[in-house]
Design a protein around this motif. Structure first.
Motif, short mmCIF file in Angstrom:
data_model
loop_
_atom_site.label_atom_id
_atom_site.label_comp_id
_atom_site.label_asym_id
_atom_site.label_seq_id
_atom_site.Cartn_x
_atom_site.Cartn_y
_atom_site.Cartn_z
N ASN A 13 0.81 -1.22 0.00
CA ASN A 13 0.00 0.00 0.00
C ASN A 13 0.85 1.27 0.00
O ASN A 13 0.30 2.38 -0.11
N GLN A 14 2.14 1.14 0.13
CA GLN A 14 2.97 2.31 0.38
C GLN A 14 3.03 3.31 -0.77
O GLN A 14 2.95 4.52 -0.54
N LYS A 15 3.16 2.84 -1.99
CA LYS A 15 3.29 3.79 -3.09
C LYS A 15 2.01 4.63 -3.23
O LYS A 15 2.08 5.86 -3.35
N LYS A 16 0.88 3.96 -3.20
CA LYS A 16 -0.40 4.67 -3.33
C LYS A 16 -0.63 5.60 -2.14
O LYS A 16 -1.06 6.75 -2.30
N ARG A 17 -0.32 5.11 -0.94
CA ARG A 17 -0.52 5.91 0.28
C ARG A 17 0.38 7.13 0.27
O ARG A 17 -0.05 8.25 0.56
N ARG A 18 1.64 6.94 -0.06
CA ARG A 18 2.59 8.05 -0.02
C ARG A 18 2.30 9.07 -1.13
O ARG A 18 2.52 10.27 -0.95
N ALA A 19 1.82 8.60 -2.25
CA ALA A 19 1.43 9.52 -3.32
C ALA A 19 0.27 10.41 -2.86
O ALA A 19 0.27 11.62 -3.10
N ALA A 20 -0.71 9.80 -2.20
CA ALA A 20 -1.86 10.57 -1.70
C ALA A 20 -1.43 11.58 -0.64
O ALA A 20 -1.87 12.74 -0.65
N MET A 21 -0.55 11.17 0.26
CA MET A 21 -0.07 12.08 1.29
C MET A 21 0.75 13.21 0.69
O MET A 21 0.66 14.36 1.14
N SER A 22 1.54 12.90 -0.32
CA SER A 22 2.33 13.94 -0.99
C SER A 22 1.43 14.98 -1.63
O SER A 22 1.67 16.19 -1.50
N ARG A 23 0.40 14.51 -2.32
CA ARG A 23 -0.51 15.45 -2.98
C ARG A 23 -1.21 16.34 -1.95
O ARG A 23 -1.40 17.54 -2.18
N ALA A 24 -1.58 15.75 -0.81
CA ALA A 24 -2.23 16.53 0.24
C ALA A 24 -1.27 17.58 0.81
O ALA A 24 -1.64 18.75 1.00
N ARG A 25 -0.04 17.17 1.08
CA ARG A 25 0.94 18.12 1.61
C ARG A 25 1.21 19.24 0.61
O ARG A 25 1.28 20.42 0.98
N ASN A 26 1.38 18.88 -0.66
CA ASN A 26 1.67 19.89 -1.67
C ASN A 26 0.51 20.86 -1.85
O ASN A 26 0.72 22.06 -2.05
N SER A 27 -0.72 20.34 -1.77
CA SER A 27 -1.89 21.21 -1.88
C SER A 27 -1.91 22.22 -0.74
O SER A 27 -2.15 23.42 -0.95
N LEU A 28 -1.65 21.75 0.47
CA LEU A 28 -1.58 22.66 1.63
C LEU A 28 -0.47 23.69 1.43
O LEU A 28 -0.65 24.88 1.69
N LEU A 29 0.67 23.22 0.97
CA LEU A 29 1.82 24.11 0.80
C LEU A 29 1.56 25.17 -0.25
O LEU A 29 1.74 26.38 0.00
N PHE A 30 1.11 24.75 -1.42
CA PHE A 30 0.98 25.68 -2.54
C PHE A 30 -0.15 26.68 -2.35
O PHE A 30 -0.17 27.73 -2.99
N THR A 31 -1.12 26.36 -1.47
CA THR A 31 -2.24 27.28 -1.26
C THR A 31 -2.08 28.16 -0.03
O THR A 31 -2.92 29.02 0.21
N THR A 32 -1.01 27.96 0.73
CA THR A 32 -0.85 28.77 1.95
C THR A 32 0.46 29.55 2.01
O THR A 32 0.51 30.60 2.64
N ILE A 33 1.52 29.07 1.37
CA ILE A 33 2.81 29.76 1.50
C ILE A 33 2.76 31.09 0.76
O ILE A 33 2.16 31.21 -0.31
N GLY A 34 3.35 32.08 1.37
CA GLY A 34 3.39 33.41 0.77
C GLY A 34 4.80 33.96 0.73
O GLY A 34 5.73 33.34 1.27
N PRO A 35 4.99 35.13 0.16
CA PRO A 35 6.34 35.70 0.04
C PRO A 35 6.96 36.07 1.38
O PRO A 35 8.19 36.22 1.47
N TYR A 36 6.14 36.23 2.41
CA TYR A 36 6.68 36.62 3.71
C TYR A 36 6.67 35.48 4.72
O TYR A 36 6.98 35.68 5.89
N THR A 37 6.29 34.29 4.29
CA THR A 37 6.34 33.12 5.18
C THR A 37 7.80 32.80 5.48
O THR A 37 8.63 32.73 4.57
N SER A 38 8.12 32.62 6.76
CA SER A 38 9.50 32.32 7.17
C SER A 38 9.74 30.84 7.36
O SER A 38 10.79 30.31 6.97
N TRP A 39 8.80 30.16 8.00
CA TRP A 39 8.96 28.74 8.33
C TRP A 39 7.67 28.01 7.99
O TRP A 39 6.58 28.59 8.01
N VAL A 40 7.79 26.72 7.73
CA VAL A 40 6.62 25.86 7.57
C VAL A 40 6.78 24.69 8.53
O VAL A 40 7.78 23.97 8.47
#
Length: 201
Positions: A13-40
């Motif tokens: 299950n790892q490849k499918k699970r990790r792909a889903a988790m990656s997409r979720a993390r990237n979605s959070l990242l790309f929709t919240t990070i801004g030019p003045y964000t210092s840390w995540v």
């Protein structure tokens, strides 16, 4: 995919699970990070205990990518509360793992913690000092990082390091992120004696 612990940790299950988790993390990242964000700060929902100064403690090391050790509290055979390592994705690479990668198909991934895929990496989880007087500021360089608790300088993400939902040099998700960050010139670090705690299912 089932979120039952035994199901989600099955190798198949790892490849499918990790792909889903990656997409979720990237979605959070790309929709919240801004030019003045210092840390995540990446903190899994099933982390149930951290030091109250977690963010300050991690940031005080001023590293591009830094991860504490993730442990789990449980009752041992004597019925007493004990602690054990939980996250095995923070590691220093080995020649054995490198040789495994050389003989893999492009779409195959290396997984840590499975008997039929011995990597002989140096796992941060297994190098912890659990004594009460341990040095919680001890730090070591890493090649792979886990994501149960992970602090990243925002410029690392802005530079292009994300969580690959595809095999990236035979790694995915947080381990793939570490590989990507290092290829972009950033360093990854771990605190073997600084613990956060995962829910015990």
């Amino acid at each position: 995919m089932s979120q039952d612990e035994s199901e989600r940790h099955k190798k198949e299950n790892q490849k499918k699970r990790r792909a889903a988790m990656s997409r979720a993390r990237n979605s959070l990242l790309f929709t919240t990070i801004g030019p003045y964000t210092s840390w995540v700060l990446w903190l899994d929902a099933d982390i149930v205990e951290t030091p109250p100064t977690l963010i300050q403690d991690l940031a005080s090391h001023d590293k591009p990518v830094i991860v504490p050790n993730c442990f789990q509290r449980f009752k041992n055979d004597k019925g007493e509360w004990d602690e054990r390592p939980y996250d095995y994705n923070s590691w220093q690479d080995s020649e054995v793992a490198a040789d495994l990668a050389k003989n893999m198909a492009p779409d195959d991934i290396i997984l840590e913690g499975y008997k039929d895929m011995a990597t002989f990496r140096q796992l941060m989880a297994m190098s912890a000092d659990q004594s009460p007087e341990r040095d919680r500021k001890a730090i070591r360089p890493l090649d792979g990082v886990g994501g149960t608790a992970l602090l990243v300088k925002a410029e690392v993400h802005r530079d292009g390091a994300m969580f690959p939902p595809f095999p990236f040099y035979h790694l995915m998700e947080t381990e793939g992120f570490a590989k990507m960050a290092k290829r972009l010139g950033w360093s990854c670090w771990g605190l073997p004696n600084y613990f956060v705690y995962h829910f015990n299912e």
